[in-house]
Design a protein around this motif. Structure first.
Motif: not given
Length: 273
Positions: A216, A218, A225-230, A250, A252
């Motif tokens: 993912g 992002a 996008d740290y919150d949406h990179t998994v 995540r 993040s």
């Protein structure tokens, strides 16, 4: 002894990683120079291992290591994470030559315990080692153990989110991290940071896992996008844990824990970092 930075955690029988940083080793980092970051996955070729229920698996440590009694759990997460990584890195022929049975879970766990023993001996900062004591080990120690056995050629590090994502483009990565109680009860799909209050839950110890996927990926305005990179990792607590033995977090969360995390990527076949 080199000028090491050591952060010790209390081994508990299923959490046994210590953070050990060597400035000479940390110099070997693969920089991020703007290359595209894409979703990648590296699947282990061994069953999900379990360092907590050894007796039920028929693993008898007394006979194998000259102990008075068998133990049912070991702080061997570094060896278990390394075994998962090696099952990806080594060809079947290389694994066979190393007496690494990738088809049988109990035999693979025996191999992981052996790596753990070697890692404790490679941890120069401690005078204790398994099997005399279940003292835990470090990602650096198990990387040295793999290299001493000729299982890897070299290993490099990452110290930023972008460097980590860069390493995952080319192979799995060992991640040592602090483990909080909320992480032991992962949410849907194995997310260990599903509980918004995970960071406030009690510290249980240190743990080592094998990062096997960047999922993912992002971006926001061409920035990660740290919150949406998994990140997905292989756990060593049996197939019933998390998502069939895997966990996720995540990017993040990595950033929130970065000071207590170490990232090591062992390499094989002369690949230059």
């Amino acid at each position: 002894m080199p000028d090491l930075t050591v952060r010790e955690y209390n081994p508990t029988g299923h959490l046994g990683r210590h953070q050990v940083l060597d400035p000479r080793s940390l110099a070997y980092r693969r920089p991020y120079d703007g290359q595209p970051l894409r979703a990648t996955a590296w699947e282990p070729r061994i069953p999900v291992l379990d360092q907590k229920n050894l007796l039920a698996q028929g693993i008898r440590t007394a006979e194998a290591y000259g102990l008075e009694t068998d133990v049912d759990a070991l702080s061997s997460c570094t060896g278990n994470a390394a075994a998962a990584l090696l099952s990806i890195l080594l060809t079947p022929e290389q694994a066979y030559a190393a007496s690494f049975n990738t088809q049988d879970a109990a035999m693979a766990e025996h191999f992981a315990i052996g790596l753990y023993a070697d890692a404790t001996a490679c941890d120069q900062w401690s005078d204790l080692a398994w099997p005399s004591q279940d003292v835990g080990s470090s990602g650096l120690g198990v990387a040295k153990a793999m290299r001493n056995r000729g299982l890897i050629d070299q290993y490099g590090h990452a110290t930023t989110a972008h460097q980590l994502c860069t390493l995952l483009q080319t192979g799995p990565v060992l991640m040592g991290m602090p483990w909080r109680s909320a992480m032991s009860e992962p949410g849907p799909d194995g997310f260990i940071d599903a509980d918004p209050a995970w960071a406030d839950s009690p510290l249980e110890g240190g743990h080592e896992v094998c990062l096997i996927a960047l999922e993912g990926v992002a971006f926001i305005d061409d920035h990660l996008d740290y919150d949406h990179t998994v990140l997905r990792f292989r756990q060593s607590w049996g197939g019933a844990w998390g998502d069939h033995g895997d966990g996720r977090l995540r990017l993040s969360t990595y950033l929130a824990l970065r000071e207590e995390i170490d990232l090591i990527q062992p390499r094989k076949d002369g690949v230059v970092l």
